[in-house]
Design a protein around this motif. Sequence first.
Motif, PDB file in Angstrom:
ATOM      1  N   VAL A   1       0.915  -1.152  -0.247  1.00 34.87           N
ATOM      2  CA  VAL A   1       0.002   0.039  -0.223  1.00 34.87           C
ATOM      3  C   VAL A   1       0.886   1.201   0.048  1.00 34.87           C
ATOM      4  N   GLY A   2       0.428   2.359  -0.665  1.00 30.47           N
ATOM      5  CA  GLY A   2       1.252   3.616  -0.829  1.00 30.47           C
ATOM      6  C   GLY A   2       1.617   3.852  -2.068  1.00 30.47           C
ATOM      7  N   ASP A   3       2.151   5.034  -2.284  1.00 32.07           N
ATOM      8  CA  ASP A   3       2.693   5.425  -3.554  1.00 32.07           C
ATOM      9  C   ASP A   3       4.037   5.231  -4.178  1.00 32.07           C
ATOM     10  N   HIS A   4       4.981   4.634  -3.555  1.00 28.44           N
ATOM     11  CA  HIS A   4       6.343   4.752  -3.649  1.00 28.44           C
ATOM     12  C   HIS A   4       6.562   3.588  -4.900  1.00 28.44           C
ATOM     13  N   THR A   5       7.111   4.313  -5.984  1.00 29.89           N
ATOM     14  CA  THR A   5       7.092   3.608  -7.292  1.00 29.89           C
ATOM     15  C   THR A   5       7.802   2.259  -7.093  1.00 29.89           C
ATOM     16  N   LEU A   6       8.887   2.290  -6.235  1.00 26.07           N
ATOM     17  CA  LEU A   6       9.533   0.996  -6.273  1.00 26.07           C
ATOM     18  C   LEU A   6       9.094  -0.073  -5.202  1.00 26.07           C
ATOM     19  N   LEU A   7       8.068   0.438  -4.484  1.00 26.23           N
ATOM     20  CA  LEU A   7       7.284  -0.278  -3.439  1.00 26.23           C
ATOM     21  C   LEU A   7       6.080  -0.979  -3.925  1.00 26.23           C
ATOM     22  N   GLN A   8       5.852  -1.245  -5.035  1.00 21.90           N
ATOM     23  CA  GLN A   8       4.502  -1.793  -5.624  1.00 21.90           C
ATOM     24  C   GLN A   8       4.524  -3.292  -5.777  1.00 21.90           C
ATOM     25  N   SER A   9       3.318  -3.890  -5.861  1.00 23.26           N
ATOM     26  CA  SER A   9       3.372  -5.313  -6.002  1.00 23.26           C
ATOM     27  C   SER A   9       4.012  -5.671  -7.467  1.00 23.26           C
ATOM     28  N   GLY A  10       5.094  -6.666  -7.246  1.00 25.36           N
ATOM     29  CA  GLY A  10       5.756  -7.061  -8.518  1.00 25.36           C
ATOM     30  C   GLY A  10       7.135  -6.398  -8.604  1.00 25.36           C
ATOM     31  N   GLU A  11       7.363  -5.446  -7.991  1.00 25.04           N
ATOM     32  CA  GLU A  11       8.546  -4.585  -8.272  1.00 25.04           C
ATOM     33  C   GLU A  11       9.878  -5.625  -7.351  1.00 25.04           C
ATOM     34  N   SER A  12      11.007  -5.570  -7.748  1.00 25.38           N
ATOM     35  CA  SER A  12      12.021  -6.030  -7.142  1.00 25.38           C
ATOM     36  C   SER A  12      13.219  -5.288  -7.209  1.00 25.38           C
ATOM     37  N   ALA A  13      14.050  -5.801  -6.121  1.00 24.63           N
ATOM     38  CA  ALA A  13      15.592  -5.301  -6.292  1.00 24.63           C
ATOM     39  C   ALA A  13      16.445  -6.162  -5.298  1.00 24.63           C
ATOM     40  N   PRO A  14      17.779  -6.248  -6.014  1.00 26.27           N
ATOM     41  CA  PRO A  14      18.829  -6.830  -4.883  1.00 26.27           C
ATOM     42  C   PRO A  14      18.550  -6.677  -3.441  1.00 26.27           C
ATOM     43  N   LEU A  15      18.510  -7.795  -2.828  1.00 24.69           N
ATOM     44  CA  LEU A  15      18.422  -7.768  -1.380  1.00 24.69           C
ATOM     45  C   LEU A  15      19.652  -6.826  -0.747  1.00 24.69           C
ATOM     46  N   GLU A  16      20.759  -6.970  -1.406  1.00 23.45           N
ATOM     47  CA  GLU A  16      21.840  -5.809  -0.667  1.00 23.45           C
ATOM     48  C   GLU A  16      21.568  -4.425  -1.009  1.00 23.45           C
ATOM     49  N   LYS A  17      20.723  -4.003  -1.793  1.00 22.63           N
ATOM     50  CA  LYS A  17      20.235  -2.732  -2.066  1.00 22.63           C
ATOM     51  C   LYS A  17      18.736  -2.266  -1.188  1.00 22.63           C
ATOM     52  N   SER A  18      18.415  -3.212  -0.362  1.00 26.59           N
ATOM     53  CA  SER A  18      17.345  -2.996   0.206  1.00 26.59           C
ATOM     54  C   SER A  18      17.470  -2.941   1.575  1.00 26.59           C
ATOM     55  N   TYR A  19      16.544  -2.058   2.313  1.00 24.71           N
ATOM     56  CA  TYR A  19      16.361  -1.800   3.880  1.00 24.71           C
ATOM     57  C   TYR A  19      16.302  -3.193   4.402  1.00 24.71           C
ATOM     58  N   CYS A  20      15.638  -4.179   3.696  1.00 28.10           N
ATOM     59  CA  CYS A  20      15.081  -5.411   4.199  1.00 28.10           C
ATOM     60  C   CYS A  20      16.304  -6.421   4.656  1.00 28.10           C
ATOM     61  N   ARG A  21      17.459  -5.980   3.919  1.00 30.19           N
ATOM     62  CA  ARG A  21      18.715  -6.994   4.386  1.00 30.19           C
ATOM     63  C   ARG A  21      19.076  -6.655   5.843  1.00 30.19           C
ATOM     64  N   LYS A  22      18.765  -5.548   6.421  1.00 29.41           N
ATOM     65  CA  LYS A  22      19.143  -5.333   7.704  1.00 29.41           C
ATOM     66  C   LYS A  22      18.246  -6.343   8.774  1.00 29.41           C
ATOM     67  N   THR A  23      16.775  -6.319   8.243  1.00 33.76           N
ATOM     68  CA  THR A  23      15.958  -7.209   8.984  1.00 33.76           C
ATOM     69  C   THR A  23      16.397  -8.577   9.185  1.00 33.76           C
ATOM     70  N   ILE A  24      16.956  -8.965   7.887  1.00 34.77           N
ATOM     71  CA  ILE A  24      17.147 -10.512   7.419  1.00 34.77           C
ATOM     72  C   ILE A  24      18.232 -10.719   8.367  1.00 34.77           C
ATOM     73  N   GLU A  25      19.334  -9.808   8.321  1.00 33.31           N
ATOM     74  CA  GLU A  25      20.582 -10.168   9.088  1.00 33.31           C
ATOM     75  C   GLU A  25      20.394 -10.004  10.636  1.00 33.31           C
ATOM     76  N   SER A  26      19.311  -9.301  11.233  1.00 30.66           N
ATOM     77  CA  SER A  26      19.265  -9.010  12.617  1.00 30.66           C
ATOM     78  C   SER A  26      18.176 -10.331  13.261  1.00 30.66           C
ATOM     79  N   GLU A  27      18.622 -10.475  14.446  1.00 25.93           N
ATOM     80  CA  GLU A  27      17.871 -11.593  15.271  1.00 25.93           C
ATOM     81  C   GLU A  27      16.490 -11.039  15.473  1.00 25.93           C
ATOM     82  N   ASP A  28      16.108  -9.793  15.400  1.00 29.49           N
ATOM     83  CA  ASP A  28      15.051  -9.133  15.864  1.00 29.49           C
ATOM     84  C   ASP A  28      14.557  -8.294  15.007  1.00 29.49           C
ATOM     85  N   LEU A  29      13.463  -7.745  15.116  1.00 30.83           N
ATOM     86  CA  LEU A  29      12.745  -6.691  14.155  1.00 30.83           C
ATOM     87  C   LEU A  29      13.806  -5.335  14.412  1.00 30.83           C
ATOM     88  N   VAL A  30      13.745  -4.751  13.023  1.00 27.99           N
ATOM     89  CA  VAL A  30      14.589  -3.584  12.918  1.00 27.99           C
ATOM     90  C   VAL A  30      13.843  -2.258  12.761  1.00 27.99           C
TER      91      VAL A  30
END
Length: 266
Positions: A59-88
């Motif tokens: 939800v929301g209007d960010h052009t890169l955060l729409q259903s079907g959009e993709s990006a390398p994990l290394e260039k995503s904020y979510c890499r920090k979540t994956i690397e962490s033991e807890d929520l980020v």
Amino acid sequence: QQRSLVSDMETVADVLREGGDTFEEKTHRILGIGCEFLDLPFGFLTRIEEGVQQVVHAVGDHTLLQSGESAPLEKSYCRKTIESEDLVGMQDARKELGADDSAYQLFELGCYIGTKVLVGEKLYGTFCFAAPHDRDREFASSEREVIKLLGQWSGYELERQRFEERLQGLHRISQELLVAETTEEVAEITLERGKDLFSLPIMACWEYDAANDVLRPLAETDEAVQTVGEAPTFERGGALLWESFDSGEIRNYEDLTEQPGAYNPE
């Protein structure tokens, strides 16, 4: 804030209790509720596979955060979540990541909060919320707990959905097997349908030859041939497959490199 938390959690509970909505519809509504609760404009569920983050629902209007959009994990904020033991949670992502961080340069999110989504014990992706600006306050413990619960719900619901799909798939396979006329046809149906149903592309079937006391290859998927070559005939004791055949029980090996007796150590 406390009244808002109680109200939003009651709304989430109502959404989850409604039996008519699909997972996609429930996810969209819950992302919207989460955005309102956190006062953040972007909410998204991702799938992470082979180093790639793909947005599944958003939800929301960010052009890169729409259903079907993709990006390398290394260039995503979510890499920090994956690397962490807890929520980020990042109140000021520019400060915490650095203006030259590849994820900040690509998405330009000022704040972010994300938690892992597990299906069973395996990582599926992340459940996240963000904004283009930094946040005037840290993410409170109550807010963090809510996001964790939403991520857990996503995992449970995806696992249930996958289980139902597999049951339906098994039913379809059983109908095909009922009309199969030869052992070879049974094997081919099982492998071709099973590799997709269980996401196991390398599959093969052996038949016991009692006269010679060997297991002879009966059928194998194309992926099996491409990966390990033509299936061999197994002499008694020459492969782990015998352990399953002789015991009449399923044998499961998570890491074959640590298992003695494997036919192919590579």
